[in-house]
Scaffold this active site. Structure first.
Site, mmCIF file in Angstrom:
data_model
loop_
_atom_site.group_PDB
_atom_site.id
_atom_site.type_symbol
_atom_site.label_atom_id
_atom_site.label_comp_id
_atom_site.label_asym_id
_atom_site.label_seq_id
_atom_site.Cartn_x
_atom_site.Cartn_y
_atom_site.Cartn_z
ATOM 1 N N LEU A 116 1.472 -11.327 14.819
ATOM 2 C CA LEU A 116 2.135 -12.224 15.762
ATOM 3 C C LEU A 116 2.764 -13.435 15.090
ATOM 4 O O LEU A 116 2.260 -13.938 14.098
ATOM 5 C CB LEU A 116 1.127 -12.688 16.815
ATOM 6 N N HIS A 127 6.299 -14.091 19.675
ATOM 7 C CA HIS A 127 5.294 -13.460 20.540
ATOM 8 C C HIS A 127 4.532 -14.522 21.347
ATOM 9 O O HIS A 127 4.248 -14.342 22.529
ATOM 10 C CB HIS A 127 4.250 -12.713 19.703
ATOM 11 N N ASP A 146 15.175 -8.421 20.958
ATOM 12 C CA ASP A 146 15.416 -6.983 21.036
ATOM 13 C C ASP A 146 16.196 -6.722 22.325
ATOM 14 O O ASP A 146 15.677 -6.171 23.294
ATOM 15 C CB ASP A 146 14.085 -6.239 21.008
ATOM 16 N N SER A 160 10.425 -12.496 13.129
ATOM 17 C CA SER A 160 10.151 -11.071 13.230
ATOM 18 C C SER A 160 8.976 -10.754 12.322
ATOM 19 O O SER A 160 8.869 -11.318 11.223
ATOM 20 C CB SER A 160 11.380 -10.268 12.775
ATOM 21 N N SER A 161 8.116 -9.850 12.773
ATOM 22 C CA SER A 161 7.001 -9.431 11.912
ATOM 23 C C SER A 161 7.543 -8.863 10.613
ATOM 24 O O SER A 161 6.914 -8.975 9.558
ATOM 25 C CB SER A 161 6.158 -8.379 12.631
HETATM 26 P P1 AMP Z 1 7.179 -6.525 18.549
HETATM 27 O O1 AMP Z 1 5.773 -6.903 18.198
HETATM 28 O O2 AMP Z 1 8.141 -6.710 17.424
HETATM 29 O O3 AMP Z 1 7.273 -5.184 19.224
HETATM 30 O O4 AMP Z 1 7.654 -7.581 19.640
HETATM 31 C C1 AMP Z 1 6.922 -7.769 20.819
HETATM 32 C C2 AMP Z 1 7.741 -8.590 21.775
HETATM 33 O O5 AMP Z 1 8.059 -9.845 21.191
HETATM 34 C C3 AMP Z 1 9.067 -7.927 22.117
HETATM 35 O O6 AMP Z 1 9.335 -8.121 23.498
HETATM 36 C C4 AMP Z 1 10.038 -8.689 21.259
HETATM 37 O O7 AMP Z 1 11.352 -8.711 21.784
HETATM 38 C C5 AMP Z 1 9.436 -10.071 21.278
HETATM 39 N N1 AMP Z 1 9.912 -10.837 20.134
HETATM 40 C C6 AMP Z 1 9.999 -10.421 18.848
HETATM 41 N N2 AMP Z 1 10.539 -11.367 18.073
HETATM 42 C C7 AMP Z 1 10.816 -12.414 18.889
HETATM 43 C C8 AMP Z 1 11.385 -13.715 18.685
HETATM 44 N N3 AMP Z 1 11.781 -14.127 17.480
HETATM 45 N N4 AMP Z 1 11.508 -14.524 19.765
HETATM 46 C C9 AMP Z 1 11.113 -14.110 20.994
HETATM 47 N N5 AMP Z 1 10.544 -12.909 21.240
HETATM 48 C C10 AMP Z 1 10.412 -12.079 20.211
#
Ligand code: AMP
Length: 279
Positions: A30, A34, A148, A183-184
């Site tokens: 996270l 997130h 995304d 981003s992760s």
């Molecule tokens: P993930 O763990 O990458 O699948 O992301 C989980 C959620 O977090 C998804 O709805 C992503 O769009 C959101 N998310 C990822 N990166 C960001 C960011 N930089 N800002 C806001 N939300 C994000």
């Protein structure tokens, strides 16, 4: 904060929730993006459930499923600090038991271009796992990031077409100081690549600058973004798109809301980002 690792445990926790439930689906590792979703959920919903599941079905054979970063202990500390009530952390076997044999797939222009073209089967994996999470957690609201943008559009379409009884909340992209979208996967970047990665945001800012100056030709904006990206030798452009936000069809003239998005390879890492332009 409770941790549920099985569907049965999650359902039991859900049954104890008497008022509105907000769900924040994640793949873990996270960051502030997130956590901003978790914070919104906390502010708007009586009960907050976050899920951590690195979903194998949304990764292609050439994707990074095996090396996707994981740190569940840190994730749990962060979610607890945000006031999360339950974290759903199922195993792959729990979500996809032997004999699992169903897919939820949105069709049409939302899933035949951009990320879908680059990653065949990706959105089918996303919608399948998100549909399962919705069914298991039964939230009134589910929170997703605009980072995304195509995923958000596909999930909204699934919810509409299947008459799923919940509200999908999209929230703005959280960025590092130099504009790089959190981003992760940024954890993969070498120091040089990390510095070079700011070029994505610079190219999006250039698009906005032109648009604010009155430019309405989508091709002029794409070309200007490509020119910014070309200044960074480490950046390998996969696509630059200026598309209708509703259909994701490429535009000629920007007359309604336009999604400006791009995918760029940076070493072994694939980065995506976007902004929306509203006339
Ligand atoms: P993930 O763990 O990458 O699948 O992301 C989980 C959620 O977090 C998804 O709805 C992503 O769009 C959101 N998310 C990822 N990166 C960001 C960011 N930089 N800002 C806001 N939300 C994000």
């Amino acid at each position: 904060m409770h941790i549920a690792t099985t569907v049965a445990e999650m359902r039991q926790r859900r049954a104890e929730m008497s008022r509105s439930v907000g769900l924040v689906p994640t793949m873990g590792y996270l960051h502030e993006g997130h956590l901003s979703l978790a914070r919104h959920a906390r502010a708007e919903s009586d009960h907050v459930v976050a899920s951590i599941f690195v979903n194998p079905t949304q990764f292609g054979p050439a994707d990074d499923y095996q090396r996707y970063p994981r740190d569940p202990e840190r994730d749990l500390r962060l979610l607890e600090a945000e006031g999360t009530d339950v974290v759903f952390m199922p195993s792959v076997e729990e979500m996809y038991p032997a004999g699992f044999d169903i897919w939820v797939e949105v069709g049409g222009s939302l899933t035949d271009r951009l990320e879908a073209a680059a990653r065949p089967g990706h959105f089918r994996g996303v919608t399948t796992v998100v549909a399962k999470l919705f069914e298991i957690v039964r939230p009134q609201r589910a929170y997703f990031g605009e980072k995304d943008a195509q995923q958000l559009a596909v999930i909204r379409k699934m919810v509409a077409d299947l008459n799923m009884d919940l509200e999908v909340v999209g929230l703005p992209t959280m960025r590092e100081a130099d504009g790089l979208a959190m981003s992760s996967r940024n954890a993969y970047l070498s120091p040089e690549e990390r510095q070079a990665a700011a070029v994505l945001w610079r190219s999006l800012c250039r698009a906005r600058e032109l648009f604010d100056g009155g430019e309405r030709s989508a091709e002029a904006i794409r070309r200007a973004m490509q020119a910014v990206l070309a200044q960074e030798p480490l950046a390998h452009v996969e696509y630059v798109s200026v598309a209708d936000t509703a259909t994701l069809q490429e535009l000629e003239a920007i007359e309604g809301p336009a999604l400006v998005s791009l995918a760029v390879g940076m070493g072994r890492t694939r980065l995506i980002d976007n902004v929306t332009l509203e006339p």
